[in-house]
Structure formats: structure tokens, C-alpha cells
Scaffold this motif. Structure first.
Motif, short mmCIF file in Angstrom:
data_model
loop_
_atom_site.label_atom_id
_atom_site.label_comp_id
_atom_site.label_asym_id
_atom_site.label_seq_id
_atom_site.Cartn_x
_atom_site.Cartn_y
_atom_site.Cartn_z
N GLY A 74 -43.45 28.31 29.86
CA GLY A 74 -43.58 27.12 29.03
C GLY A 74 -42.59 27.05 27.90
N ARG A 75 -41.51 27.86 27.96
CA ARG A 75 -40.53 27.91 26.87
C ARG A 75 -39.30 27.04 27.15
NH1 ARG A 75 -38.19 32.82 26.61
NH2 ARG A 75 -38.98 33.44 28.64
N HIS A 76 -39.19 26.49 28.36
CA HIS A 76 -38.01 25.71 28.70
C HIS A 76 -38.15 24.28 28.18
CE1 HIS A 76 -34.65 24.08 30.96
NE2 HIS A 76 -34.33 25.30 31.35
N PRO A 77 -37.14 23.73 27.54
CA PRO A 77 -37.26 22.37 27.01
C PRO A 77 -37.28 21.29 28.09
CG PRO A 77 -35.02 23.19 26.71
CD PRO A 77 -35.84 24.36 27.19
N LYS A 78 -36.95 21.66 29.31
CA LYS A 78 -36.90 20.71 30.44
C LYS A 78 -36.06 19.48 30.10
CE LYS A 78 -41.02 22.12 32.95
NZ LYS A 78 -42.23 21.67 33.68
N ALA A 79 -34.90 19.76 29.55
CA ALA A 79 -33.98 18.69 29.20
C ALA A 79 -32.58 19.29 29.04
CB ALA A 79 -34.40 18.00 27.91
N ARG A 80 -31.56 18.47 29.19
CA ARG A 80 -30.20 18.88 28.86
C ARG A 80 -30.00 18.59 27.38
NH1 ARG A 80 -28.23 16.59 32.67
NH2 ARG A 80 -27.68 14.59 31.72
N LEU A 81 -29.68 19.60 26.61
CA LEU A 81 -29.70 19.48 25.15
C LEU A 81 -28.37 19.05 24.56
CD1 LEU A 81 -31.82 22.65 24.28
CD2 LEU A 81 -32.59 20.30 24.60
N GLY A 82 -27.29 19.14 25.34
CA GLY A 82 -25.99 18.71 24.83
C GLY A 82 -24.96 19.82 24.86
N VAL A 83 -23.72 19.47 24.59
CA VAL A 83 -22.61 20.42 24.62
C VAL A 83 -22.83 21.50 23.56
CG1 VAL A 83 -20.13 20.69 24.28
CG2 VAL A 83 -21.01 18.70 25.50
N ASN A 84 -22.75 22.73 23.98
CA ASN A 84 -22.90 23.89 23.10
C ASN A 84 -24.26 23.93 22.39
OD1 ASN A 84 -20.40 25.00 23.75
ND2 ASN A 84 -19.35 23.82 22.16
N ARG A 85 -25.28 23.41 23.08
CA ARG A 85 -26.64 23.55 22.59
C ARG A 85 -27.39 24.45 23.56
NH1 ARG A 85 -27.78 19.37 18.70
NH2 ARG A 85 -25.97 19.55 17.32
N PHE A 86 -27.79 25.60 23.06
CA PHE A 86 -28.38 26.65 23.88
C PHE A 86 -29.90 26.58 23.74
CE2 PHE A 86 -29.24 31.10 25.08
CZ PHE A 86 -28.44 31.20 26.20
N CYS A 87 -30.62 26.59 24.85
CA CYS A 87 -32.03 26.20 24.82
C CYS A 87 -32.95 27.16 24.06
CB CYS A 87 -32.55 25.99 26.23
SG CYS A 87 -32.55 27.46 27.27
N THR A 88 -32.55 28.39 23.82
CA THR A 88 -33.46 29.33 23.17
C THR A 88 -33.17 29.56 21.70
OG1 THR A 88 -32.08 31.20 23.86
CG2 THR A 88 -33.90 30.58 25.31
N THR A 89 -32.05 29.04 21.20
CA THR A 89 -31.72 29.32 19.80
C THR A 89 -30.65 28.35 19.31
OG1 THR A 89 -31.23 31.08 18.22
CG2 THR A 89 -29.84 30.97 20.18
N HIS A 90 -30.44 28.35 18.02
CA HIS A 90 -29.32 27.64 17.38
C HIS A 90 -29.06 28.33 16.05
CE1 HIS A 90 -26.58 24.25 17.17
NE2 HIS A 90 -26.81 24.24 15.86
N PRO A 91 -27.80 28.44 15.63
CA PRO A 91 -26.59 28.06 16.36
C PRO A 91 -26.26 29.07 17.46
CG PRO A 91 -26.01 29.02 14.25
CD PRO A 91 -27.50 28.91 14.26
N GLY A 92 -25.84 28.52 18.58
CA GLY A 92 -25.42 29.34 19.71
C GLY A 92 -24.33 28.60 20.44
N GLY A 93 -23.18 28.47 19.81
CA GLY A 93 -22.12 27.66 20.42
C GLY A 93 -20.75 28.02 19.91
N ILE A 94 -19.85 27.04 19.91
CA ILE A 94 -18.44 27.24 19.59
C ILE A 94 -18.04 26.25 18.51
CG2 ILE A 94 -16.09 27.17 20.53
CD1 ILE A 94 -17.38 27.87 23.27
N TYR A 95 -17.41 26.76 17.44
CA TYR A 95 -17.08 25.94 16.27
C TYR A 95 -15.61 26.08 15.91
CZ TYR A 95 -22.13 25.49 15.64
OH TYR A 95 -23.46 25.22 15.83
N LYS A 96 -15.04 24.98 15.49
CA LYS A 96 -13.66 24.98 15.03
C LYS A 96 -13.58 25.66 13.67
CE LYS A 96 -9.66 21.89 14.74
NZ LYS A 96 -8.92 22.72 15.73
#
Length: 820
Positions: free
Chosen positions: A230-252
Motif C-alpha cells: 500500500g506504499r505505491h502512489p499508483k501514479a506517474r509523479l513527474g520528471v525526477n520525482r521518486f515515489c518513496t522520497t524527495h528530494p531524489g533527483g537531478i538539479y542544475k
């Protein structure tokens, strides 16, 4: 015959392997054999493997042009071509196949699964008196199930496996990575199957059939556990959005790009302090990863400008000192210049005709056993004359078929000191092939995939026994507990190591040396021991202590610079890509090291780098940078060869279908099924190059047709017409997929505390039925009594002393300041 250097010290010297068929999966499996010294004979049609035409193409003054990618995939192989007289040629090929130890067969990918009933070495009854080689057959969807007759491509398999849907912008379309990435995973699977069969060759030869569809699922298996919990958001969250945490991506940054992952509380606090906003560390909106992802825009509002104040190199150094998972996200030219990889020999010369450039080394560092540091790719048909000689066709080995369902590694014992996804997956690979895998945890330090939020409920409700991801990744293992921070626990572990063949571990590089349990210590009690270590950047270099997660490894590989669309930043996939890739490579390296151990009686320490394991995924771009001095910019879902190719929206919201036209016959079939006859009469579109030039016009016709249908009906109409297509399935629908369930790939089994859950089965099969699951993942310390009694001969009294003193146990106990 082309001259090849002596390879007697290499792991696979003396083996003969036949590689027949096409595709990156087959080619990479063959490369792994060839670069470790096997005599790999690549069979091509007269026109050559289609891989020879994949950009960038190399021109040479004295030979035909060929692909840099194909050259890298073909290093140290031999090349033969089939002639025009089919009956005579296949009789010759059957005779050649019977001289081989291993046949890697991918004919089903182009000819259909019916070809599996016609072994390349001839009829079974005729061959049994001579030699039946070990066989590994690659298919798109396996020998059974509703999709078994579908036309496939790696993109179609990936989409149907759930490994496309979650990546990309919320509004879509989802991202399609380069085909090679799925090919690499499938190639490692084929290689691992063959090495396992070689380890069990005293039983005879084995035949394994693999589904690229099921292999593609392995990279998103974590998400199947999250759905069940029951931990999956069942959605596409967007570019560089990681479903289990934030921030978890790539930044300029001020110069370059930085990749970051904040999972734990201390990591989030360290990041807040570093960017000058310590007040956010205790903000209840940002208290943990799942909460932070809900407030991602608010976090990015202060994080983006803060990260622009320094360079990526500055942030890497500063955050690294705080033990925060952060890495430079290099472009290909920056990656090729990184000294850590240079010191480890990650980049090696590839020779094609009179051209030389750099490619990626096979990432299994076995020392004197290989791999070769690069090599030359054969010209098409270079070895035709030799392999038609009586000398080459003389029978070398005699094997009969082994009994089905007798595990090849049943005499192998593994000590599993791993946590998370990558390490446990590596050990699970050996368990699935029948090894006795003893997983060692501590009651104070259980595998952190059991859970990382150490609340009162975590202990009182035994939440550490209710994590489906842990259950998925630790099937077929025995589980014990030992407190390795105490001398008594370490003594018991050493006694276990005395009886073992291999230890697999993925602790931070400083942990085992501090405990006195590094390879130097373990090999003193067992000099034939193999040990596989799996740190992010390997041990013994400047970046060895860098903290990393699966997404960190993907960031550090530079791969995000070639994923997604140009209007977006370098883009991550939506899952912890580096973890399954590291696990696949760790398992293959362990199997290969065991084969060397069996042949030499000697142990060795395999110092794996998980970032290096990601580099073959980026090979097309590394090769292009080296050969051409630049790389093609991110181009969304375009394909270097196929056109049209992409992700197309269907009638329902957020439903998509992948379509891949791989040849001109499929193009005509597509024109007919979508009723675009005007396109069919345009002769300039009869070849992929012309279709690529008119991509927008063609895509408009396909999109109009798709928007009038559900994704499933679009797939089925296209497949019926002879066009490779597949629904872009989210993971929760993959788990209900009729094909996978018909094949028994998913199996509902009971487990203590967790109840009934959906388990996966092994990705290789000897029959049409799924490989049997021996046992569910262990509960904490479940097999203490069995292992201590049977393996170590401990009395009940001795075991009770360990339990009473807290060295072992079956319940998690508290430890302050815990962090995975």
C-alpha cells in the motif's frame, strides 16, 4: 582464422560457445563469454547482424563500415556467416554446434517460438549419442501464455513489464530508454544461466528458456512490493520525482548537475544545513520521505536556487563529508575523464578495422581470470574458412542432458551479508539456482529493507516481518541472526565461513574492516573462499566511502543525460535502477568466480563497483563520445534504427501503447491496419530513413488511430496485423497480467506475519512451468536452530547461551541512532 592472444588464465578459457541469432541481449551474453576467454563463434546471415547498422557508424579505409556499438559487443569473438545453400549450411551449423560447450540461441526473437522445437545442433535423438551442449534460449515472452506468439521488441517487453509507465512527465508520454538497457539485463540473465549450468555440468547439460519480458520486469520488482504494502502512489509523479522520497533527483548547479537522494532523517537534516535552511529539518511537512514527496514543489522552491550557488563538484565534496548521498551527474566526456573509473580500468580500447576508440570493460574484476582489457571486433565472416575445416568440426566434448529440476548449485553454500535490493538480489540469483544461501542479520541491525522507520509500532507489531519487498528479494534463503559487533557473534560467523564457498556483502566499505571481517580475515579461515563485495564505486579509491542508493548509481553513470526529452533536465527513471542492475551483475560475478574456484581450488575477492555495473547501460553514448567526440542530444522516444517507434496515447486517460516498426514488412502492415493508405503509396517511406524524416506526419496518423481505441485493443489489433506493440502497463496492472499469471510467474504463498502475498518466481525455466519456489523469505532468525545444529554441530545448550546473551534471537531489538 583471425589470430587471438593466449587466454589460458582466463575464467572461461577452453570453452567453445555458439552465438546464433541477433539482438543486444544475445550479443552481450556472448561478449561476457568472449571477454573472459571463451571461444565465441558469432553466426551471422550473409547481410550481417542488424546491430552492425546501429549508429554511430565507423568508416574505415580497409573494411566495411560497422557500428561502434556492435564492435564493442563483439570484442574477442569469431565471426562466421551462413552461405546461400540453406540445407548444406544448416547441416554444417548443426555439426559445429555439437562441438560446443554452450549454445546461446536467440533465433526465436526473429523466427518465433516454434524454432525452439528445432535445436540448432539437430534432432535430440540424433544428437544424444554425440554431444548435447548447454543451451540458453532467448524469447520475447516465453514458450507459453497468451503473449507467447506476440511480436516483440525490447521496448514492447519493457512496456508490458511495467518498466516504462512511471518515468516521465505527469501528462506523459512516458519515457522509453535505449533498447540496449533491456538487452544488457537479458544478456546477463542468459550468461548467468549458462554459468550455473557449467557449475553443475557433472549432471550433464541443461537447457534454459528465458523471457525478455520477465527479465525486464526485474528492474521494477521493488514497485511490486510497494503495491502490496500500500506504499505505491499508483501514479506517474513527474520528471525526477521518486515515489518513496524527495528530494531524489537531478538539479542544475552553477556548473554541472548534481544528483541527490535524501531518504533518512539525518540525511534530510544534513541537506537542509548545507543549503542554508536548517529550519526545514524538523518541519512536520518534511519529516520523512513519503511526506516530503507530497510537498516536493515547496522543497524545490528553496532547494533549486540554493544549489545554483555552487558547482556540482563543490556540492559533491561538501555533501560527501556529511555522508549525504550526492554525486556529480556527468556528461559522457566528463564521465570518460573521471579518475576513479580510470584507475579501475573501466574504459578499454575497442578495435574495428583501422579504427580504435574506447568502450566499457565487463564489470566483473576477477584479476588474472579476466576480463580482457578490451579487444578487436571481427570483420563479418572473418573465420569462415577455419570453422568449415575438419579440425574445427572435430567433436570436443560429450554430454547428455541432465535430469530436469535438479538444481545445478545444490552443493554450494553462500553466506549472505547483504541488505536492501542489490546485494540480496545477487544472493537470490544463487539461491534460485539451488545454492544453500544463509542470510545473516542482527536483531539490532536487521536488513533495512524490512523497514527504516524505527517506531514503537515497528517493534511491537513486528512491522519488520511485513515488508513485501523484503519477502520478494529473499526467497529461497535460510535466515539467521548474529550480533557481529560482538566477538562471540563474529566467532560464529567465522565458523560458518569455514564451511562456505562464497560470501556476498554490500556493506559500506568501512564496516567489515572495522569488525575484523574483511576478506583478509575471512580467507585465513578458508583459503578457497570467494567473496563478492558491492560498494557503489568499488573499494580502495577516493570515492569508496560515497553513500549511494540505486538512483544515485544511475545519476553517477551519466545515463540521465540521455533519458527523456530535451525540454527537461537530465532525467532519472522512476525506480532505483542501479539496485537491480548491481544485483544482476553481482550475481553473475559471483557465479563466474565460483566457476573459477571450482576449476582452480583458489579463492578470490571480487571488488565490484556498482556504478561500473551501470556503465554498460550507457555504452551507446560512451562509445559515441569516444568515437565521434560528441553525443547526440536527448531525443525523447526516438529510436536509432526503427521508425515509427514511440509511445502513443490511447482513448482512456493516461493509457498508452508502445509501437515499434522493425522492418519494411511491418510498415506495410501498419499502414493497412491504421487505414493510412496514402502513406503506403509513398515510396520514400518504404525505408526507415525516409519514415524518420516524416516522423511527425506518420505519428499524427498513428495517434489519431490510437486515440479511438483502448490501449489493450490497440495492442491486439496491431499484433494481429503483424506489428510489434504493447500496452504501457503500470505495475499494479502487471501484477494482474493474464500472461504472467497464466505462466505462473506470480505465485500467491503464505508467510508468517505477512500472510499470503504475491511472490515472483525465477526468470529461467527448464520446462514450460515456472521454476519451483523452495521457501518464502525467512522471518528474523527463523533458521537459527537448523543452521547452528546442522551446519555447525552446536548443542542446544550452546545455542541457548548465544540467545540468552543477545548474540542471536528472533525478535528485533532497539538500537539508538540507526541509519541504513
Amino acid at each position: 582464422m583471425v589470430k587471438h592472444e593466449p587466454t589460458s588464465q582466463l575464467a572461461l578459457a577452453g570453452l567453445r560457445v555458439l552465438e546464433i541469432g541477433s539482438g543486444a541481449a544475445l550479443a552481450y551474453a556472448g561478449k561476457l563469454f568472449a571477454d573472459f576467454g571463451a571461444e565465441v563463434i558469432k553466426v551471422e546471415d550473409p547481410d550481417g547482424d542488424a546491430l552492425r547498422t546501429v549508429p554511430p557508424l565507423l568508416t574505415s579505409s580497409d573494411t566495411e563500415s560497422q557500428s561502434a556499438l556492435n564492435a564493442w559487443l563483439s570484442t574477442n569473438k569469431r565471426s562466421v556467416t551462413l552461405g546461400s545453400q540453406r540445407f548444406e549450411q544448416y547441416a554444417w551449423l548443426a555439426r559445429l554446434a555439437r562441438t560446443c560447450d554452450v549454445v546461446l540461441d536467440a533465433r526465436a526473437l526473429s523466427e518465433g517460438i516454434e524454432v525452439l522445437s528445432r535445436p540448432v545442433y539437430g534432432a535430440s535423438d540424433a544428437a544424444s549419442g554425440e554431444n548435447m551442449p548447454i543451451e540458453v534460449c532467448l524469447t520475447w515472452f516465453g514458450e507459453s501464455g497468451p503473449y507467447s506468439t506476440f511480436l516483440g521488441t525490447t521496448a514492447v517487453c519493457r512496456a508490458l513489464a511495467g518498466a516504462v509507465y512511471s518515468s516521465g512527465a505527469v501528462e506523459g508520454p512516458p519515457h522509453l530508454p535505449h533498447d540496449v538497457q533491456t538487452g544488457i539485463v537479458a544478456g546477463i540473465g542468459a550468461f548467468s544461466s549458462a554459468i550455473s549450468a557449467l557449475l553443475g555440468e557433472s549432471d550433464g547439460s541443461r537447457r534454459y528458456v528465458l523471457s525478455i519480458h520477465e527479465l525486464a520486469f526485474s528492474v521494477v520488482e521493488m514497485e511490486a512490493g510497494m503495491v502490496q504494502d500500500g506504499r505505491h502512489p499508483k501514479a506517474r509523479l513527474g520528471v525526477n520525482r521518486f515515489c518513496t522520497t524527495h528530494p531524489g533527483g537531478i538539479y542544475k548547479t552553477r556548473e554541472g548537475w548534481i544528483g541527490i537522494f535524501a531518504h533518512t532523517g539525518p540525511q534530510w537534516a544534513a541537506l537542509c544545513a548545507a543549503v542554508g535552511h536548517p529550519e526545514h529539518a524538523q518541519d512536520p511537512r518534511f519529516i520523512n520521505g513519503p511526506t516530503r514527496i507530497k510537498h516536493a514543489d515547496e522543497i524545490d522552491a528553496f532547494l533549486i536556487p540554493a544549489l545554483l550557488t555552487k558547482t556540482a563538484k563543490d556540492w559533491f565534496e561538501e555533501l560527501g563529508k556529511a555522508k549525504f548521498p550526492a554525486v556529480i551527474v556527468p556528461t559522457m566526456d566528463e564521465l570518460l575523464a573521471q579518475q576513479v573509473h580510470r584507475e579501475r580500468g573501466a574504459f578499454v580500447p575497442v578495435i574495428s578495422g583501422d579504427r580504435q576508440f574506447e568502450g566499457v570493460v565487463v564489470p566483473f574484476p576477477l584479476g588474472d581470470a579476466g576480463p580482457l582489457p578490451g579487444g578487436a571486433a571481427p570483420m563479418k565472416g572473418a573465420d569462415n574458412q577455419y570453422y568449415r575445416s575438419d579440425e574445427a568440426l572435430a567433436l570436443r566434448v560429450r554430454r547428455t542432458r541432465a535430469k530436469v529440476a535438479v538444481p545445478p548449485l545444490r552443493k554450494t553454500r553462500v553466506i549472505d551479508l547483504t541488505m536492501g535490493w542489490a546485494g540480496p538480489l545477487a544472493a537470490r540469483t544463487l539461491a534460485d539456482f539451488g545454492a544453500e544461501v544463509i542470510k545473516v542479520e542482527g536483531t539490532q541491525y536487521p536488513d533495512w529493507w524490512r523497514g527504516t522507520h524505527y517506531t514503537e509500532e515497528f517493534y511491537s507489531e513486528r512491522l519488520y516481518e511485513k515488508n513485501a519487498n523484503f519477502a520478494l528479494m529473499n526467497r529461497n534463503k535460510l535466515g539467521i541472526t548474529l550480533d557481529l559487533t560482538r566477538q562471540e557473534g563474529r566467532a560464529v560467523l567465522l565458523d560458518l565461513v569455514k564451511t562456505a564457498d562464497i560470501v556476498i556483502e554490500n556493506y559500506s566499505t568501512e564496516v567489515l574492516p572495522k569488525l575484523g571481517l574483511d576478506y583478509a580475515a575471512l580467507s585465513k579461515v578458508n583459503d578457497r573462499l570467494v567473496m563478492v563485495s558491492m560498494p557503489a564505486f568499488g573499494a580502495g579509491n577516493e570515492w569508496s566511502t560515497t553513500r549511494a542508493y540505486g538512483g544515485t548509481l544511475e545519476q553517477a553513470s551519466g545515463l540521465p543525460h540521455h533519458t527523456g526529452f530535451p525540454q527537461n533536465p537530465p532525467s532519472l527513471t522512476s525506480y532505483a535502477y542501479g539496485d537491480p542492475v548491481g544485483g544482476w551483475n553481482g550475481g553473475a560475478a559471483a557465479l563466474l568466480a565460483l566457476l573459477v574456484q571450482a576449476r582452480t581450488g583458489k579463492g578470490r575477492h571480487v571488488n565490484l563497483s556498482q556504478v561500473e555495473c551501470m556503465l554498460p547501460m550507457a555504452a551507446p553514448f560512451i562509445l559515441e563520445q569516444s568515437a565521434c567526440g560528441k553525443t547526440t542530444p536527448r531525443n525523447g522516444n526516438e529510436h536509432p534504427l526503427f521508425a515509427p517507434h514511440g509511445v502513443y496515447q490511447c482513448a482512456d486517460d493516461d493509457e498508452w501503447v508502445v509501437l515499434s516498426i522493425t522492418n519494411d514488412t511491418q510498415w506495410q502492415a501498419l499502414v493497412h491496419v491504421i487505414d493510412a493508405h496514402a502513406l503506403g503509396t509513398n515510396s520514400s517511406l518504404n525505408h526507415a530513413e525516409g519514415r524518420r524524416a516524416r516522423r511527425q506526419q506518420i505519428d499524427a496518423h498513428i495517434s489519431t488511430w490510437c486515440r479511438q481505441r483502448t490501449a489493450d485493443s490497440a495492442m491486439r489489433e496491431l499484433q494481429k496485423a503483424g506489428v510489434a506493440a504493447g500496452v504501457v502497463q503500470p505495475i499494479w496492472r502487471v501484477m494482474e497480467d493474464s500472461h504472467l499469471n497464466d505462466r505462473g510467474f506470480f505465485s500467491r504463498i503464505p508467510r508468517a506475519y505477512l500472510g499470503e502475498y504475491m511472490a515472483t518466481t525465477a526468470w529461467f525455466r527448464e520446462t514450460a512451468s515456472a521454476t519451483q519456489l523452495v521457501r518464502p523469505a525467512p522471518t528474523l532468525g527463523e533458521h537459527n536452530r537448523e543452521v547452528f545444529s546442522r551446519v555447525l554441530g552446536m548443542t542446544q545448550e550452546q545455542q541457548q547461551v548465544l540467545e540468552d546473551s543477545g548474540i542471536t534471537g528472533t525478535s528485533a531489538t532497539r538500537k539508538a541512532a540507526r541509519e541504513p
